[in-house]
Design a protein around this motif. Structure first.
Motif, mmCIF file in Angstrom:
data_model
loop_
_atom_site.group_PDB
_atom_site.id
_atom_site.type_symbol
_atom_site.label_atom_id
_atom_site.label_comp_id
_atom_site.label_asym_id
_atom_site.label_seq_id
_atom_site.Cartn_x
_atom_site.Cartn_y
_atom_site.Cartn_z
ATOM 1 N N ILE A 91 63.123 88.642 0.065
ATOM 2 C CA ILE A 91 62.585 87.293 0.111
ATOM 3 C C ILE A 91 61.894 87.070 1.653
ATOM 4 O O ILE A 91 62.748 87.163 2.653
ATOM 5 C CB ILE A 91 63.528 86.225 -0.124
ATOM 6 C CG1 ILE A 91 63.934 86.336 -1.537
ATOM 7 C CG2 ILE A 91 63.010 84.963 -0.028
ATOM 8 C CD1 ILE A 91 65.176 86.315 -1.995
ATOM 9 N N VAL A 92 60.592 86.703 1.861
ATOM 10 C CA VAL A 92 60.070 86.321 3.193
ATOM 11 C C VAL A 92 59.976 84.988 3.082
ATOM 12 O O VAL A 92 59.034 84.423 2.201
ATOM 13 C CB VAL A 92 58.960 87.335 3.359
ATOM 14 C CG1 VAL A 92 58.477 86.959 4.673
ATOM 15 C CG2 VAL A 92 59.236 88.559 3.331
ATOM 16 N N ILE A 93 60.408 84.145 4.346
ATOM 17 C CA ILE A 93 60.141 82.719 4.331
ATOM 18 C C ILE A 93 59.537 82.395 5.362
ATOM 19 O O ILE A 93 59.676 82.870 6.759
ATOM 20 C CB ILE A 93 61.575 81.952 4.496
ATOM 21 C CG1 ILE A 93 62.562 82.629 3.415
ATOM 22 C CG2 ILE A 93 61.365 80.425 4.353
ATOM 23 C CD1 ILE A 93 63.908 82.147 3.429
ATOM 24 N N ASP A 94 58.353 81.821 5.536
ATOM 25 C CA ASP A 94 57.517 81.603 6.569
ATOM 26 C C ASP A 94 57.650 80.033 6.841
ATOM 27 O O ASP A 94 57.162 79.246 6.515
ATOM 28 C CB ASP A 94 56.057 81.836 6.209
ATOM 29 C CG ASP A 94 55.115 81.772 7.390
ATOM 30 O OD1 ASP A 94 55.352 81.432 8.614
ATOM 31 O OD2 ASP A 94 53.879 81.552 6.996
ATOM 32 N N PHE A 95 58.721 79.764 7.743
ATOM 33 C CA PHE A 95 58.914 78.576 8.101
ATOM 34 C C PHE A 95 57.674 78.066 9.239
ATOM 35 O O PHE A 95 57.190 78.889 9.826
ATOM 36 C CB PHE A 95 60.237 78.289 8.954
ATOM 37 C CG PHE A 95 61.428 78.209 8.040
ATOM 38 C CD1 PHE A 95 61.632 77.243 7.303
ATOM 39 C CD2 PHE A 95 62.118 79.554 7.955
ATOM 40 C CE1 PHE A 95 62.953 77.220 6.487
ATOM 41 C CE2 PHE A 95 63.216 79.615 7.083
ATOM 42 C CZ PHE A 95 63.540 78.282 6.342
ATOM 43 N N ILE A 96 57.632 76.866 9.332
ATOM 44 C CA ILE A 96 56.677 76.284 10.329
ATOM 45 C C ILE A 96 57.132 76.707 11.944
ATOM 46 O O ILE A 96 58.063 76.641 12.157
ATOM 47 C CB ILE A 96 56.591 74.814 10.137
ATOM 48 C CG1 ILE A 96 56.201 74.369 8.998
ATOM 49 C CG2 ILE A 96 55.202 74.202 11.219
ATOM 50 C CD1 ILE A 96 56.148 72.820 8.409
ATOM 51 N N ASP A 97 56.317 77.260 12.487
ATOM 52 C CA ASP A 97 56.469 77.750 13.806
ATOM 53 C C ASP A 97 56.922 76.650 14.812
ATOM 54 O O ASP A 97 56.527 75.402 14.842
ATOM 55 C CB ASP A 97 55.194 78.274 14.790
ATOM 56 C CG ASP A 97 54.505 79.441 14.075
ATOM 57 O OD1 ASP A 97 55.332 80.137 13.239
ATOM 58 O OD2 ASP A 97 53.500 79.774 14.070
ATOM 59 N N THR B 198 61.169 64.300 2.177
ATOM 60 C CA THR B 198 60.156 63.646 3.435
ATOM 61 C C THR B 198 58.669 63.926 3.268
ATOM 62 O O THR B 198 57.938 63.184 4.067
ATOM 63 C CB THR B 198 60.479 64.160 4.725
ATOM 64 O OG1 THR B 198 60.591 65.430 5.055
ATOM 65 C CG2 THR B 198 62.281 63.689 4.877
ATOM 66 N N GLY B 199 58.146 64.507 2.447
ATOM 67 C CA GLY B 199 56.919 64.611 2.140
ATOM 68 C C GLY B 199 56.411 66.247 2.396
ATOM 69 O O GLY B 199 55.200 66.405 2.256
ATOM 70 N N GLY B 200 57.174 66.924 3.013
ATOM 71 C CA GLY B 200 56.896 68.137 3.121
ATOM 72 C C GLY B 200 56.791 69.204 1.735
ATOM 73 O O GLY B 200 57.308 68.491 0.509
ATOM 74 N N THR C 116 54.540 70.893 6.294
ATOM 75 C CA THR C 116 54.690 69.635 6.407
ATOM 76 C C THR C 116 54.237 68.581 5.574
ATOM 77 O O THR C 116 54.513 67.554 5.394
ATOM 78 C CB THR C 116 54.434 69.042 7.987
ATOM 79 O OG1 THR C 116 52.967 69.441 8.028
ATOM 80 C CG2 THR C 116 54.937 70.224 9.001
ATOM 81 N N GLY C 117 53.191 68.891 4.718
ATOM 82 C CA GLY C 117 52.474 68.081 3.844
ATOM 83 C C GLY C 117 51.936 66.875 4.530
ATOM 84 O O GLY C 117 51.542 66.588 5.375
ATOM 85 N N ARG C 118 52.522 65.837 3.737
ATOM 86 C CA ARG C 118 52.282 64.414 4.121
ATOM 87 C C ARG C 118 53.222 63.711 5.176
ATOM 88 O O ARG C 118 52.877 62.628 5.625
ATOM 89 C CB ARG C 118 52.053 63.487 2.995
ATOM 90 C CG ARG C 118 53.278 63.092 2.305
ATOM 91 C CD ARG C 118 53.253 61.978 1.205
ATOM 92 N NE ARG C 118 54.559 61.641 0.612
ATOM 93 C CZ ARG C 118 54.887 62.446 -0.382
ATOM 94 N NH1 ARG C 118 54.395 63.269 -0.782
ATOM 95 N NH2 ARG C 118 56.327 61.959 -0.611
ATOM 96 N N VAL D 260 58.322 69.231 13.114
ATOM 97 C CA VAL D 260 58.360 70.496 12.457
ATOM 98 C C VAL D 260 59.975 70.887 12.350
ATOM 99 O O VAL D 260 60.115 71.582 11.302
ATOM 100 C CB VAL D 260 57.631 71.589 13.505
ATOM 101 C CG1 VAL D 260 58.135 72.844 12.935
ATOM 102 C CG2 VAL D 260 56.378 71.449 13.416
ATOM 103 N N PHE D 261 60.845 70.556 13.222
ATOM 104 C CA PHE D 261 62.055 71.008 13.052
ATOM 105 C C PHE D 261 62.904 70.344 11.900
ATOM 106 O O PHE D 261 63.654 70.937 11.245
ATOM 107 C CB PHE D 261 62.839 70.605 14.398
ATOM 108 C CG PHE D 261 64.342 70.938 14.332
ATOM 109 C CD1 PHE D 261 64.902 71.866 13.963
ATOM 110 C CD2 PHE D 261 65.363 69.788 14.339
ATOM 111 C CE1 PHE D 261 66.333 72.270 14.012
ATOM 112 C CE2 PHE D 261 66.584 69.925 14.139
ATOM 113 C CZ PHE D 261 67.102 71.248 14.189
ATOM 114 N N LYS D 262 62.711 68.814 11.630
ATOM 115 C CA LYS D 262 62.979 68.346 10.435
ATOM 116 C C LYS D 262 62.771 68.739 9.310
ATOM 117 O O LYS D 262 63.532 69.059 8.016
ATOM 118 C CB LYS D 262 62.859 66.877 10.591
ATOM 119 C CG LYS D 262 63.506 66.003 9.493
ATOM 120 C CD LYS D 262 63.040 64.604 9.692
ATOM 121 C CE LYS D 262 63.806 63.610 8.705
ATOM 122 N NZ LYS D 262 63.615 61.974 8.647
#
Length: 515
Positions: free
Chosen positions: A357-363, A301-303, A320-322, A333-335
């Motif tokens: 492994i450390v994953i930094d998801f979007i808040d 989707t562009g992220g 999220t990118g574009r 953000v959730f999607k």
């Protein structure tokens, strides 16, 4: 889920690709120089015993001594729910967690003693291989463990009646005090006669190993694990795989002969690829393999993800990118995070990344959304053959997880440190290089030694010097009193330079360069 296995064989290497729903999820490469050793059994000699870390180092003939921890001496306390074992290190090894206090290593092994060990983890970075004394011999349906004592059944066989049937069938034919057995998932529904036949084969194999171990001089290889292609067929090819494609006539014949003996019904699922186009090109995965080690991974989707391996851990950043969504920022953000969770799990398998492994998801603002993203990640990790564990979202919004690491990742196995940047991925800018050059030349002027020098620079830096800072060279000549000549040299690294004294042609860089 549609599942296919592609095996591409050549004189140089064998590559195995696993596809799920036409997407590449695993890539395994076997070349002579990779020296795959997981599952190999050695007669080793104890080099040192270190009670302080409850470990011993064993010489097995490798470049570095193998590491044997006290937990790898414990006999597994098998119960009704066993993990599958296999020669590629994905099985249970009895690491002793939750099984009471560890034994004192010095009470079990002595320096100079010879012991039989099996490799459970290949050398990674500066560490040597890890070994265990708990030997396991994998077959198609069973894993024989000579130092165990009971029959266990794979947790993935859920039917209680079938579990009981398999256990009874093995208990009836397993000789007393001969060892233990784990029944693998693929054995579900298999006739007792087939299980008995394989058990006999594994018992005979163990007898040959013990006989050979008795007369070889350590360090020595006693038993080599099956090749990559053979191991994949043994461990993965079953009714759950829709099709197997092989492009090597020799490999095809070997696999066909093996299947005729153990499961002829699978023959109709195997095809020899004889087309003009290479097998991996036919399935359009070669291009993806070529970009496998890039830091940035695009999301549909562009992220995008940024994957950064370090010595201690691997960090993955989600962006999220574009993709900007429509109105609700939380939904956007959730999607992105849900999409990223599936791709993170896929990339871990595809790149064979292990360790921390450390994953930094979007808040995300809502706890329910954070929980859904974690569930999505765990659901995709459930398809992984390696053991994984994902923890709850931390106060900083990070998900920490671990993935079983038994060999170097594809990134480590297929790449070497850059000679220019020494593996950092960065080089100094031309302005910084010229600053270092200036300091070196002022040391030459202060020393009063060389009066004529040729400075060799990378063409990019030389061009920057002559076009962007034309007065710099004139100031240096005047300030140091040195006759300077600039030469571009494409052999030089981007952030390197050389000082060559004229007319003798001596390289005097090390004499004057500090930083």
């Amino acid at each position: 889920m549609k599942r296919e296995i592609l095996i591409q064989g050549s004189q140089r290497e064998t590559r195995v690709a696993i596809l799920e729903d036409d997407r590449l999820v695993e890539l395994l490469v076997d070349r002579p120089e990779l020296q795959r050793s997981i599952g190999n059994i050695y007669r080793g000699k104890v080099d040192a015993v270190l009670p302080g870390i409850q470990a011993a180092f064993v010489d097995i003939g490798a470049e570095k001594s193998a590491f044997l921890h006290a937990s790898d001496l414990i006999e597994p306390d098998e119960d009704d729910d066993e993990e599958e074992g296999s020669g590629n290190g994905n099985g249970r090894r009895g690491h002793g967690h939750g099984r009471g206090p560890l034994p004192n290593i010095q009470d079990h092994v002595k320096r100079g003693e010879t012991i039989l060990v099996q490799v459970t983890k290949e050398p990674i970075s500066t560490k040597g291989p890890r070994v265990t004394t708990q030997i396991s011999l994998p077959g198609r349906y069973l894993v024989f463990m000579p130092h165990a004592s009971r029959v266990g059944v794979s947790r993935k066989i859920a039917d209680r009646a079938e579990r009981s049937r398999l256990r009874q069938a093995l208990n009836a034919v397993l000789p007393k005090d001969s060892g233990g057995v784990i029944v693998r998932t693929v054995a579900e529904g298999v006739a007792a006669e087939d299980l008995t036949r394989e058990l006999t084969t594994l018992l005979n194999q163990w007898q040959k190993i013990t006989r050979k171990a008795g007369f070889v001089r350590p360090p020595a290889l006693v038993q080599r694990e099956a090749s990559l292609a053979s191991g994949i067929i043994r461990d993965l090819f079953s009714e759950k795989v829709d099709h197997l494609w092989v492009d090597s006539k020799q490999l095809y014949n070997e696999i066909r002969k093996y299947l005729e003996e153990i499961d002829p019904s699978l023959l109709e699922r195997m095809t020899l690829h004889e087309g003009d186009a290479p097998l991996f090109d036919k399935f359009a995965i070669e291009q993806e393999i070529a970009t496998l080690h890039r830091r940035r991974v695009e999301l549909p989707t562009g992220g995008y993800l940024i994957i950064e391996p370090t010595e201690a851990l691997v960090s993955i950043d989600v962006n999220t990118g574009r993709y900007t969504g429509k109105k609700d920022p939380e939904k956007t953000v959730f999607k992105t995070n849900v999409e990223a969770a599936g791709e993170v799990a896929r990339q871990l398998r595809l790149r064979d990344i292990g360790g921390i492994i450390v994953i930094d998801f979007i808040d995300m603002d809502t706890q329910s959304n954070r929980d859904k993203v974690l569930q999505e990640l765990r659901a995709h990790l459930g398809r992984d053959r390696a053991r994984t564990r994902a923890f709850h979202v931390s106060d900083l919004g990070l998900i920490e997880m671990t993935r079983q690491r038994v060999r170097p990742s594809l990134y480590q196995a297929m790449t070497a440190p850059c000679p220019s940047c020494a593996g950092t991925g960065r080089v100094f800018k031309p302005e910084v290089v010229l600053g270092r050059l200036e300091r070196a030349l002022r040391r030459v002027g202060t020393n009063g030694g060389e009066r004529q020098l040729t400075v060799r620079l990378h063409p990019e830096v030389a061009l920057h010097l002559l076009e962007e800072e034309p007065g710099f060279l004139k100031a240096l000549r005047k300030g140091t009193g040195i006759d300077l000549e600039i030469r571009d040299d494409p052999v030089m690294g981007v952030d390197e330079f050389r000082l060559v004294a004229r007319p003798a042609g001596r390289d005097v860089t090390e004499k004057y360069w500090v930083a």
